[in-house]
Design an enzyme around this catalytic site. Structure first.
Site, PDB file in Angstrom:
ATOM      1  CE  LYS A 158      -2.068  -2.334   3.261  1.00 15.08           C
ATOM      2  NZ  LYS A 158      -2.964  -2.924   4.267  1.00 15.08           N
TER       3      LYS A 158
ATOM      4  CG  ASP B 235      -6.184  -6.062   7.271  1.00 15.62           C
ATOM      5  OD1 ASP B 235      -5.569  -7.082   6.901  1.00 15.62           O
ATOM      6  OD2 ASP B 235      -6.380  -5.079   6.531  1.00 15.62           O
TER       7      ASP B 235
END
Ligand code: BGC
Length: 465
Positions: free
Chosen positions: A154, A190
């Site tokens: 990311k 996550d």
């Protein structure tokens, strides 16, 4: 039509999606294999989460959540009686762009300071609470509290962190503050947090999936199939890191020139190819590149590229959701982007957005189908009924993404009956759940050891570790 010519490479037939799913199936095996996992594009990382919640977990926890849209600090309470995970308080701390590309030390100092401020303002400094750290990047986990960052993804690229134990870096930064202590730490991806936070409600939740800034999924695998850890009975949650699918070139035949461009100009070229076709960090940019090309070819906006449209990153992924939500939004956004649009332009832009977001949903569906089919085969079932915990801005915010994904999975995995549960704050509450389950298991095995030896000391207070 002429427009079709640009969009056709994004349209994947059901047969192609089946082929994508079959390729991923092979890559899952490579990732699990003892000798093949080093080079596998889909990393299949063991998480040391061996059990989903059984409903007896309880206590107060801290959670950190790094790697989604925001960095957050949370105080979470798990209540046994009510079978509830309560978010007591939480606080968002901005991470400035420069810090995402700065040194690891700066980043962890910032995290430790945010946590300290949070404890201070919520009167928690005197307690030593266990902490779940949702760190949403690929990590080679050696223990529940030892986790080596494989690579940043990311927008992050901090120096001096790849190859290091993230728990250690966090603890050192907390020590440098000299200001407070934390209890035992559990590292959580996550996806795992999402699965675990849904698992408290629905114990058949055995998959966690994120379609947000990045994309990824985890699922419960038979330990005997995880060849790189000692064979044992039971299951372990595997973090697939499916974002890396295609990194060995296996998806080259379905990449468009725009995907190639997005990859080239990203901060991590050559890696996380699948993620770059799917997730929120990239979708807007793909759309922008298509619109720029169409404009250059004089198909849109009278051939005039505005400054905003010409600037990378300016077409945000959230615009896709808004534009697909209605033509009025589309007009507003095009005006804000400084474009001279007509009605035809606006509807072509809608079509482009729809094409790119649909491809994302279908690719996710293909990947998810691979996972559910694998679980079904593992258990030798004709029919599998299972629940997927899901989170992420793309899944949540886009008007039709979830229904497209669900419909396509049904087609690609006809023998599986899947319930989708949108997790409420999985990375916060789920981190607490993982920590709680780890404590329960540690407590249980300690009790077992003790009863092997002397008499049990009743109800020793849980101290973590
Ligand atoms: C990371 C994963 C994470 C996913 C969703 C990816 O870039 O590699 O670890 O689960 O993003 O946040």
């Amino acid at each position: 039509s002429v427009v079709e010519k640009y969009l056709q490479p994004f349209q994947l037939s059901p047969e192609t999606l089946q082929e994508v799913s079959a390729r991923l199936r092979k890559d899952l095996l490579r990732g699990l294999g003892k000798h093949s996992h080093h080079k596998a594009p889909v990393k299949m990382l063991p998480t040391f989460v061996r059990a989903t919640p059984d409903g007896t977990e309880k206590g107060d926890f801290l959670a950190l959540d790094l790697g989604g849209t925001n960095f957050r600090v949370l105080h979470v309470r798990v209540e046994e009686e009510a079978q509830k995970v309560l978010k007591m308080d939480s606080q968002i701390c901005a991470i400035p762009q420069e810090m995402m590309l700065g040194t690891g030390e700066q980043l962890f100092d910032h995290i430790a300071t945010c946590l300290g401020d949070f404890l201070e303002s919520h009167n928690l400094k005197c307690q030593t609470l266990p902490l779940g750290f949702t760190f949403s990047f690929p990590c080679e986990q050696l223990e529940i509290d030892k986790s080596i960052l494989i690579r940043w993804t990311k927008g992050f690229n901090c120096s001096g962190v790849e190859g290091k134990d993230v728990v250690q870096l966090l603890k050192e930064a907390i020590q440098r503050t000299g200001d407070y202590h934390i209890g035992s730490v559990a590292m959580v991806n996550d996806t795992v947090g999402t699965m675990m936070s849904c698992g408290y409600k629905d114990q058949s939740c055995e998959i966690g999936m994120i379609i947000g800034t990045g994309t990824n999924a985890c699922y419960m695998e038979e330990i005997k199939n995880v060849k790189r850890i000692e064979g044992e009975d039971g299951r372990m949650c595997i973090n697939t890191e499916w974002g890396g699918f295609g990194d060995d070139g296996s998806l080259d035949d379905i990449l468009t020139e725009f995907d190639v461009e997005v990859d080239k100009t990203s901060i991590n070229p050559g890696v996380h190819i699948f993620e770059k076709m799917i997730s929120g960090m990239y979708l807007g940019e793909i759309v922008r590149l298509v619109l720029v090309k169409m404009t250059k070819d004089k198909l849109l906006f009278k051939g005039q590229i505005s400054e905003a449209l010409g600037t990378s990153g300016r077409f945000e992924t959230k615009f896709i959701s808004e534009i697909e939500d209605g033509l009025e939004n589309a007009k507003k956004i095009l005006t804000e982007l400084g474009l001279d649009w007509g009605l035809v332009d606006a509807s072509v832009v809608c079509l482009v957005c729809d094409t790119i977001s649909s491809r994302s949903a279908y690719l996710c569906a293909a990947a998810l189908a691979t996972l559910v089919n694998r679980i079904r085969n593992n258990r030798k079932l004709d029919h599998l009924k299972t629940t997927v915990g899901v989170d992420g801005t793309v899944y949540r915010k886009h008007p039709t993404f979830s229904s497209k994904l669900q419909k396509a999975v049904r087609l690609l995995a006809p023998q599986c009956d899947i319930t989708f549960l949108v997790s409420e704050d999985g990375s916060g509450k789920g981190a607490a759940m993982v920590t709680a389950v780890a404590q329960r298991l540690a407590h249980q095995s300690r009790l077992l050891e003790e009863s092997d030896g002397e008499d049990d000391d009743d109800e020793e207070e849980e101290e973590g570790q």
